[in-house]
Design a protein around this motif. Structure first.
Motif, PDB file in Angstrom:
ATOM      1  N   MET A 196       8.320   6.739  11.762  1.00  0.00           N
ATOM      2  CA  MET A 196       7.836   8.088  11.533  1.00  0.00           C
ATOM      3  C   MET A 196       7.254   8.170  10.127  1.00  0.00           C
ATOM      4  N   PHE A 197       6.239   8.969  10.002  1.00  0.00           N
ATOM      5  CA  PHE A 197       5.584   9.120   8.714  1.00  0.00           C
ATOM      6  C   PHE A 197       5.944  10.487   8.143  1.00  0.00           C
ATOM      7  N   ASP A 198       7.036  10.504   7.382  1.00  0.00           N
ATOM      8  CA  ASP A 198       7.588  11.751   6.860  1.00  0.00           C
ATOM      9  C   ASP A 198       6.700  12.438   5.830  1.00  0.00           C
ATOM     10  N   HIS A 199       5.706  11.752   5.312  1.00  0.00           N
ATOM     11  CA  HIS A 199       4.861  12.366   4.284  1.00  0.00           C
ATOM     12  C   HIS A 199       3.693  13.153   4.862  1.00  0.00           C
ATOM     13  N   MET A 200       3.522  13.145   6.192  1.00  0.00           N
ATOM     14  CA  MET A 200       2.412  13.841   6.835  1.00  0.00           C
ATOM     15  C   MET A 200       2.940  15.119   7.487  1.00  0.00           C
ATOM     16  N   PHE A 201       2.385  16.263   7.068  1.00  0.00           N
ATOM     17  CA  PHE A 201       2.839  17.572   7.522  1.00  0.00           C
ATOM     18  C   PHE A 201       1.715  18.277   8.270  1.00  0.00           C
ATOM     19  N   VAL A 202       2.029  18.808   9.437  1.00  0.00           N
ATOM     20  CA  VAL A 202       1.050  19.543  10.239  1.00  0.00           C
ATOM     21  C   VAL A 202       1.156  21.030   9.941  1.00  0.00           C
ATOM     22  N   VAL A 203      -0.017  21.664   9.852  1.00  0.00           N
ATOM     23  CA  VAL A 203      -0.121  23.123   9.824  1.00  0.00           C
ATOM     24  C   VAL A 203      -0.851  23.491  11.106  1.00  0.00           C
ATOM     25  N   THR A 204      -0.216  24.284  11.964  1.00  0.00           N
ATOM     26  CA  THR A 204      -0.809  24.657  13.240  1.00  0.00           C
ATOM     27  C   THR A 204      -0.645  26.146  13.476  1.00  0.00           C
ATOM     28  N   GLY A 205      -1.156  26.616  14.589  1.00  0.00           N
ATOM     29  CA  GLY A 205      -1.096  28.028  14.953  1.00  0.00           C
ATOM     30  C   GLY A 205      -2.385  28.415  15.635  1.00  0.00           C
ATOM     31  N   GLY A 206      -2.551  29.689  15.851  1.00  0.00           N
ATOM     32  CA  GLY A 206      -3.763  30.172  16.498  1.00  0.00           C
ATOM     33  C   GLY A 206      -4.929  30.230  15.535  1.00  0.00           C
ATOM     34  N   PRO A 207      -6.129  30.426  16.076  1.00  0.00           N
ATOM     35  CA  PRO A 207      -7.309  30.553  15.221  1.00  0.00           C
ATOM     36  C   PRO A 207      -7.227  31.824  14.379  1.00  0.00           C
ATOM     37  N   GLY A 208      -7.747  31.749  13.168  1.00  0.00           N
ATOM     38  CA  GLY A 208      -7.804  32.919  12.308  1.00  0.00           C
ATOM     39  C   GLY A 208      -6.478  33.353  11.734  1.00  0.00           C
ATOM     40  N   SER A 209      -5.512  32.421  11.631  1.00  0.00           N
ATOM     41  CA  SER A 209      -4.187  32.771  11.105  1.00  0.00           C
ATOM     42  C   SER A 209      -3.969  32.279   9.673  1.00  0.00           C
ATOM     43  N   GLY A 210      -5.023  31.763   9.057  1.00  0.00           N
ATOM     44  CA  GLY A 210      -4.946  31.373   7.651  1.00  0.00           C
ATOM     45  C   GLY A 210      -4.611  29.919   7.373  1.00  0.00           C
ATOM     46  N   LYS A 211      -4.675  29.070   8.384  1.00  0.00           N
ATOM     47  CA  LYS A 211      -4.331  27.652   8.206  1.00  0.00           C
ATOM     48  C   LYS A 211      -5.257  26.956   7.206  1.00  0.00           C
ATOM     49  N   SER A 212      -6.545  27.069   7.435  1.00  0.00           N
ATOM     50  CA  SER A 212      -7.506  26.358   6.592  1.00  0.00           C
ATOM     51  C   SER A 212      -7.500  26.884   5.162  1.00  0.00           C
ATOM     52  N   SER A 213      -7.336  28.192   4.990  1.00  0.00           N
ATOM     53  CA  SER A 213      -7.258  28.760   3.633  1.00  0.00           C
ATOM     54  C   SER A 213      -6.044  28.207   2.900  1.00  0.00           C
ATOM     55  N   LEU A 214      -4.928  28.110   3.606  1.00  0.00           N
ATOM     56  CA  LEU A 214      -3.724  27.532   3.006  1.00  0.00           C
ATOM     57  C   LEU A 214      -3.968  26.077   2.611  1.00  0.00           C
ATOM     58  N   ILE A 215      -4.558  25.313   3.496  1.00  0.00           N
ATOM     59  CA  ILE A 215      -4.793  23.895   3.214  1.00  0.00           C
ATOM     60  C   ILE A 215      -5.748  23.732   2.036  1.00  0.00           C
ATOM     61  N   ASP A 216      -6.767  24.595   1.958  1.00  0.00           N
ATOM     62  CA  ASP A 216      -7.662  24.558   0.792  1.00  0.00           C
ATOM     63  C   ASP A 216      -6.898  24.836  -0.498  1.00  0.00           C
ATOM     64  N   ALA A 217      -5.984  25.818  -0.463  1.00  0.00           N
ATOM     65  CA  ALA A 217      -5.186  26.146  -1.659  1.00  0.00           C
ATOM     66  C   ALA A 217      -4.284  24.978  -2.046  1.00  0.00           C
ATOM     67  N   LEU A 218      -3.719  24.311  -1.055  1.00  0.00           N
ATOM     68  CA  LEU A 218      -2.863  23.147  -1.345  1.00  0.00           C
ATOM     69  C   LEU A 218      -3.685  21.993  -1.911  1.00  0.00           C
ATOM     70  N   ARG A 219      -4.911  21.812  -1.406  1.00  0.00           N
ATOM     71  CA  ARG A 219      -5.793  20.775  -1.943  1.00  0.00           C
ATOM     72  C   ARG A 219      -6.073  21.050  -3.422  1.00  0.00           C
ATOM     73  N   CYS A 220      -6.288  22.312  -3.766  1.00  0.00           N
ATOM     74  CA  CYS A 220      -6.529  22.689  -5.165  1.00  0.00           C
ATOM     75  C   CYS A 220      -5.318  22.411  -6.048  1.00  0.00           C
ATOM     76  N   ARG A 221      -4.149  22.309  -5.439  1.00  0.00           N
ATOM     77  CA  ARG A 221      -2.920  22.008  -6.186  1.00  0.00           C
ATOM     78  C   ARG A 221      -2.629  20.509  -6.210  1.00  0.00           C
ATOM     79  N   GLY A 222      -3.558  19.710  -5.720  1.00  0.00           N
ATOM     80  CA  GLY A 222      -3.404  18.266  -5.793  1.00  0.00           C
ATOM     81  C   GLY A 222      -2.780  17.612  -4.574  1.00  0.00           C
ATOM     82  N   ILE A 223      -2.551  18.363  -3.508  1.00  0.00           N
ATOM     83  CA  ILE A 223      -1.989  17.789  -2.280  1.00  0.00           C
ATOM     84  C   ILE A 223      -3.119  17.183  -1.461  1.00  0.00           C
ATOM     85  N   GLU A 224      -2.902  15.975  -0.963  1.00  0.00           N
ATOM     86  CA  GLU A 224      -3.887  15.352  -0.074  1.00  0.00           C
ATOM     87  C   GLU A 224      -3.955  16.158   1.217  1.00  0.00           C
ATOM     88  N   THR A 225      -5.155  16.296   1.783  1.00  0.00           N
ATOM     89  CA  THR A 225      -5.329  17.052   3.024  1.00  0.00           C
ATOM     90  C   THR A 225      -6.247  16.299   3.975  1.00  0.00           C
TER      91      THR A 225
END
Length: 180
Positions: free
Chosen positions: A1-30
């Motif tokens: 198992m690859f414990d360092h890989m985290f999924v963000v899921t849900g329905g469309p338009g629930s803020g997933k991509s905005s969150l991932i963009d914010a995490l990328r700005c904080r230095g998290i690989e996406t």
């Protein structure tokens, strides 16, 4: 198992991509989600592997891209946030009422992520449609429900994202990552 890989899921338009963009700005690989890129490619090339034309082929292309993302992410160090995961393809086919080929279920079982999966609940205040997101609010709600059921089916622990600002959501995720 690859414990360092985290999924963000849900329905469309629930803020997933905005969150991932914010995490990328904080230095998290996406890793990007497959759906929008496939839609752009298919529209540009005149292809029919689109969710409003050939859903089964669209799912196959999503699986291919998600497997590529999984391979790329598995080679990275530190946490990696995935904008959807392989099990989302299984959930998409379930939502569409289409048969689920054995290889898609096998991929969702074989290519694992961290046991914690972040789920973005439907959020009326931020939901919106565009040229690539044609689902209505009811479809968005249903998609979120199916994705939660799908990841639970595959043995993941769901962590619901709070309905707060993008930065507060990013803080929440960062705190969860620190606890790992």
């Amino acid at each position: 198992m690859f414990d360092h890989m985290f999924v963000v899921t849900g329905g469309p338009g629930s803020g997933k991509s905005s969150l991932i963009d914010a995490l990328r700005c904080r230095g998290i690989e996406t890793m990007p989600k497959a759906g929008r890129a496939i839609i752009r490619d298919q529209v540009q090339s005149g292809g029919t592997a689109l969710p409003w034309e050939d859903r089964a082929m669209f799912a196959e292309l999503m699986l291919t891209r998600d497997l590529q993302s999984w391979q790329e992410a598995s080679a990275l160090e530190g946490p990696v946030m995935m904008d959807r995961g392989i099990a989302d393809v299984f959930g998409y086919l379930t939502l569409c009422g289409l048969p689920i080929p054995a290889h898609i279920e096998a991929a969702a079982k074989a290519y694992r992520y961290n046991r914690k999966v972040f789920i973005a609940p439907y959020w009326d205040a931020i939901f919106g449609q565009d040229a690539e997101r044609k689902q209505n609010q009811e479809e968005a709600k249903a998609t979120g429900k199916v994705m939660a059921e799908t990841y639970a089916r595959f043995g993941y622990e769901l962590v619901e994202l709070p309905q707060v600002t993008v930065e507060e959501r990013a803080d929440f995720v960062m705190d969860c990552l620190k606890a790992e």
